[in-house]
Design a protein around this motif. Structure first.
Motif, PDB file in Angstrom:
ATOM      1  N   GLU A 228      -7.595  -3.905 -25.395  1.00  0.00           N
ATOM      2  CA  GLU A 228      -8.059  -3.749 -24.019  1.00  0.00           C
ATOM      3  C   GLU A 228      -7.233  -4.620 -23.070  1.00  0.00           C
ATOM      4  N   ASP A 229      -6.707  -3.993 -22.014  1.00  0.00           N
ATOM      5  CA  ASP A 229      -5.900  -4.684 -20.996  1.00  0.00           C
ATOM      6  C   ASP A 229      -4.651  -5.345 -21.570  1.00  0.00           C
ATOM      7  N   PHE A 230      -4.105  -4.765 -22.618  1.00  0.00           N
ATOM      8  CA  PHE A 230      -2.893  -5.291 -23.238  1.00  0.00           C
ATOM      9  C   PHE A 230      -2.044  -4.103 -23.688  1.00  0.00           C
ATOM     10  N   TYR A 231      -0.874  -3.935 -23.059  1.00  0.00           N
ATOM     11  CA  TYR A 231      -0.004  -2.805 -23.347  1.00  0.00           C
ATOM     12  C   TYR A 231       1.417  -3.291 -23.600  1.00  0.00           C
ATOM     13  N   LYS A 232       2.104  -2.572 -24.470  1.00  0.00           N
ATOM     14  CA  LYS A 232       3.547  -2.741 -24.546  1.00  0.00           C
ATOM     15  C   LYS A 232       4.184  -1.484 -23.958  1.00  0.00           C
ATOM     16  N   LEU A 233       5.321  -1.678 -23.306  1.00  0.00           N
ATOM     17  CA  LEU A 233       6.036  -0.554 -22.707  1.00  0.00           C
ATOM     18  C   LEU A 233       7.216  -0.234 -23.604  1.00  0.00           C
ATOM     19  N   ASP A 234       7.168   0.951 -24.208  1.00  0.00           N
ATOM     20  CA  ASP A 234       8.138   1.331 -25.213  1.00  0.00           C
ATOM     21  C   ASP A 234       9.555   1.325 -24.637  1.00  0.00           C
ATOM     22  N   ASP A 235      10.359   0.346 -25.063  1.00  0.00           N
ATOM     23  CA  ASP A 235      11.751   0.165 -24.653  1.00  0.00           C
ATOM     24  C   ASP A 235      11.911  -0.076 -23.152  1.00  0.00           C
ATOM     25  N   GLY A 236      10.899  -0.630 -22.520  1.00  0.00           N
ATOM     26  CA  GLY A 236      10.969  -0.924 -21.095  1.00  0.00           C
ATOM     27  C   GLY A 236      11.452  -2.340 -20.816  1.00  0.00           C
ATOM     28  N   THR A 237      11.950  -2.559 -19.614  1.00  0.00           N
ATOM     29  CA  THR A 237      12.359  -3.886 -19.165  1.00  0.00           C
ATOM     30  C   THR A 237      11.170  -4.585 -18.504  1.00  0.00           C
ATOM     31  N   PRO A 238      11.261  -5.891 -18.250  1.00  0.00           N
ATOM     32  CA  PRO A 238      10.187  -6.566 -17.507  1.00  0.00           C
ATOM     33  C   PRO A 238       9.948  -5.948 -16.130  1.00  0.00           C
ATOM     34  N   ALA A 239      11.026  -5.573 -15.436  1.00  0.00           N
ATOM     35  CA  ALA A 239      10.860  -4.931 -14.128  1.00  0.00           C
ATOM     36  C   ALA A 239      10.149  -3.590 -14.269  1.00  0.00           C
ATOM     37  N   ASP A 240      10.494  -2.817 -15.326  1.00  0.00           N
ATOM     38  CA  ASP A 240       9.763  -1.578 -15.609  1.00  0.00           C
ATOM     39  C   ASP A 240       8.276  -1.856 -15.789  1.00  0.00           C
ATOM     40  N   CYS A 241       7.967  -2.911 -16.543  1.00  0.00           N
ATOM     41  CA  CYS A 241       6.572  -3.247 -16.846  1.00  0.00           C
ATOM     42  C   CYS A 241       5.782  -3.497 -15.568  1.00  0.00           C
ATOM     43  N   ILE A 242       6.341  -4.284 -14.663  1.00  0.00           N
ATOM     44  CA  ILE A 242       5.650  -4.589 -13.417  1.00  0.00           C
ATOM     45  C   ILE A 242       5.557  -3.351 -12.537  1.00  0.00           C
ATOM     46  N   TYR A 243       6.655  -2.646 -12.376  1.00  0.00           N
ATOM     47  CA  TYR A 243       6.687  -1.461 -11.511  1.00  0.00           C
ATOM     48  C   TYR A 243       5.663  -0.421 -11.957  1.00  0.00           C
ATOM     49  N   LEU A 244       5.662  -0.092 -13.247  1.00  0.00           N
ATOM     50  CA  LEU A 244       4.742   0.933 -13.740  1.00  0.00           C
ATOM     51  C   LEU A 244       3.296   0.464 -13.750  1.00  0.00           C
ATOM     52  N   ALA A 245       3.088  -0.809 -14.106  1.00  0.00           N
ATOM     53  CA  ALA A 245       1.717  -1.330 -14.104  1.00  0.00           C
ATOM     54  C   ALA A 245       1.098  -1.232 -12.710  1.00  0.00           C
ATOM     55  N   LEU A 246       1.864  -1.630 -11.697  1.00  0.00           N
ATOM     56  CA  LEU A 246       1.329  -1.625 -10.334  1.00  0.00           C
ATOM     57  C   LEU A 246       1.084  -0.215  -9.825  1.00  0.00           C
ATOM     58  N   ASN A 247       1.867   0.745 -10.312  1.00  0.00           N
ATOM     59  CA  ASN A 247       1.746   2.110  -9.814  1.00  0.00           C
ATOM     60  C   ASN A 247       0.884   3.019 -10.677  1.00  0.00           C
ATOM     61  N   THR A 248       0.388   2.500 -11.800  1.00  0.00           N
ATOM     62  CA  THR A 248      -0.475   3.311 -12.659  1.00  0.00           C
ATOM     63  C   THR A 248      -1.795   2.605 -12.998  1.00  0.00           C
ATOM     64  N   LEU A 249      -1.711   1.371 -13.479  1.00  0.00           N
ATOM     65  CA  LEU A 249      -2.920   0.648 -13.874  1.00  0.00           C
ATOM     66  C   LEU A 249      -3.654   0.051 -12.679  1.00  0.00           C
ATOM     67  N   TYR A 250      -2.929  -0.195 -11.574  1.00  0.00           N
ATOM     68  CA  TYR A 250      -3.519  -0.838 -10.399  1.00  0.00           C
ATOM     69  C   TYR A 250      -3.401   0.074  -9.172  1.00  0.00           C
ATOM     70  N   LYS A 251      -3.870   1.286  -9.292  1.00  0.00           N
ATOM     71  CA  LYS A 251      -3.738   2.237  -8.186  1.00  0.00           C
ATOM     72  C   LYS A 251      -4.535   1.810  -6.952  1.00  0.00           C
ATOM     73  N   ASP A 252      -5.728   1.265  -7.167  1.00  0.00           N
ATOM     74  CA  ASP A 252      -6.620   0.962  -6.043  1.00  0.00           C
ATOM     75  C   ASP A 252      -6.434  -0.451  -5.501  1.00  0.00           C
ATOM     76  N   LYS A 253      -6.310  -1.431  -6.370  1.00  0.00           N
ATOM     77  CA  LYS A 253      -6.192  -2.821  -5.944  1.00  0.00           C
ATOM     78  C   LYS A 253      -5.201  -3.554  -6.822  1.00  0.00           C
ATOM     79  N   HIS A 254      -4.202  -4.159  -6.201  1.00  0.00           N
ATOM     80  CA  HIS A 254      -3.193  -4.895  -6.951  1.00  0.00           C
ATOM     81  C   HIS A 254      -3.760  -6.202  -7.498  1.00  0.00           C
ATOM     82  N   PRO A 255      -3.140  -6.762  -8.532  1.00  0.00           N
ATOM     83  CA  PRO A 255      -3.585  -8.063  -9.037  1.00  0.00           C
ATOM     84  C   PRO A 255      -3.367  -9.160  -7.994  1.00  0.00           C
TER      85      PRO A 255
END
Length: 261
Positions: free
Chosen positions: A59-86
């Motif tokens: 729960e609330d712990f994901y790995k991004l398959d072959d992603g970079t740290p920037a990918d991780c932040i970009y995708l997390a903010l645009n998919t996991l945090y659609k309504d409210k950013h951290p």
């Protein structure tokens, strides 16, 4: 509770990342999105020519398959945090320092860079480690204490920097009782050497492997008397360096205009 998004460049199973989660879970709800494999020195890169896939670890712990740290932040903010950013992004705890010009290579620092591009207060934290082969018994005690105190201060008094600026923290490899405290620093002048090592594989083909550079630096001349990140860490301080994404050399604008004429 406040919310914190964590990432790193050492991979989702890094001891530094797990130590970071342990340090902050008492004061915030934690979500982790980290690369599936080590992405050290990948810089601020995004993956534009291949698909990326979230793999849920728990729960609330994901790995991004072959992603970079920037990918991780970009995708997390645009998919996991659609309504409210951290409320905060923290990248690390990196296994090794990120000081001087090394920050331009660092995937850990890139995670914080991507965060502030999206308008979210961000921190990168790295642990100086003299021997990475002996990391199993390392407890990150000073790093955990430091990030807990700094994040608590951020939550209590607000983030101390303006937009598109982040904190870059480096922790000396000493016990908490040996620390001299915090030092606000400037980015040091990193000295690099040739670490391109030539070898031959079993088929007789030559190849190069880039090694680690010795941790060598010079202090910058301005402002006078201000320690660099390297200098502070070498003296037993936790280094906190404010970093801005604006790399314009303002002091050269006038001279460059005269040169162009």
């Amino acid at each position: 509770m406040k919310t914190i998004l964590l990432t790193n460049d050492d991979g989702y199973d890094s001891k530094g990342l797990l130590a970071l989660k342990e340090a902050l879970c008492e004061i915030a709800n934690i979500c982790i999105v980290a690369p599936s494999t080590e992405k050290s020195a990948c810089g601020h890169g995004l993956s534009l020519t291949k698909p990326l896939r979230f793999v849920k670890i728990q729960e609330d712990f994901y790995k991004l398959d072959d992603g970079t740290p920037a990918d991780c932040i970009y995708l997390a903010l645009n998919t996991l945090y659609k309504d409210k950013h951290p409320d905060l992004i923290v990248s690390g705890i990196n296994l090794g320092s990120n000081m001087g010009e090394d920050i331009t290579y660092s995937g850990t620092v890139a995670g914080a860079m991507e965060g502030v591009i999206h308008g979210i207060p961000s921190v990168a934290i790295s642990q100086v480690i003299k021997d990475k082969s002996n990391i199993d018994g390392f407890d990150f005690a000073l790093a955990k204490q430091s990030i807990f105190e700094i994040v608590s201060k951020i939550f209590e008094g607000g983030f101390p920097l303006e937009d598109r600026k982040f904190l870059n923290i480096n922790i000396p490899q000493i016990l908490p009782s040996e620390s001299k405290g915090y030092q606000i620093t400037q980015k040091g002048y990193r000295i690099y050497s040739n670490q391109a090592h030539f070898n031959t594989n079993p088929r007789g083909q030559g190849y190069y492997w880039l090694g680690l550079h010795p941790l060598a630096w010079n202090e910058r001349k301005k402002p006078t008397g201000m320690l660099s990140d390297f200098g502070a860490v070498s003296k037993g301080y936790v280094s906190i360096t404010p970093i801005t994404l604006d790399m314009t050399s303002y002091e050269d604008i006038n001279s460059l205009s005269l040169w162009l004429k």
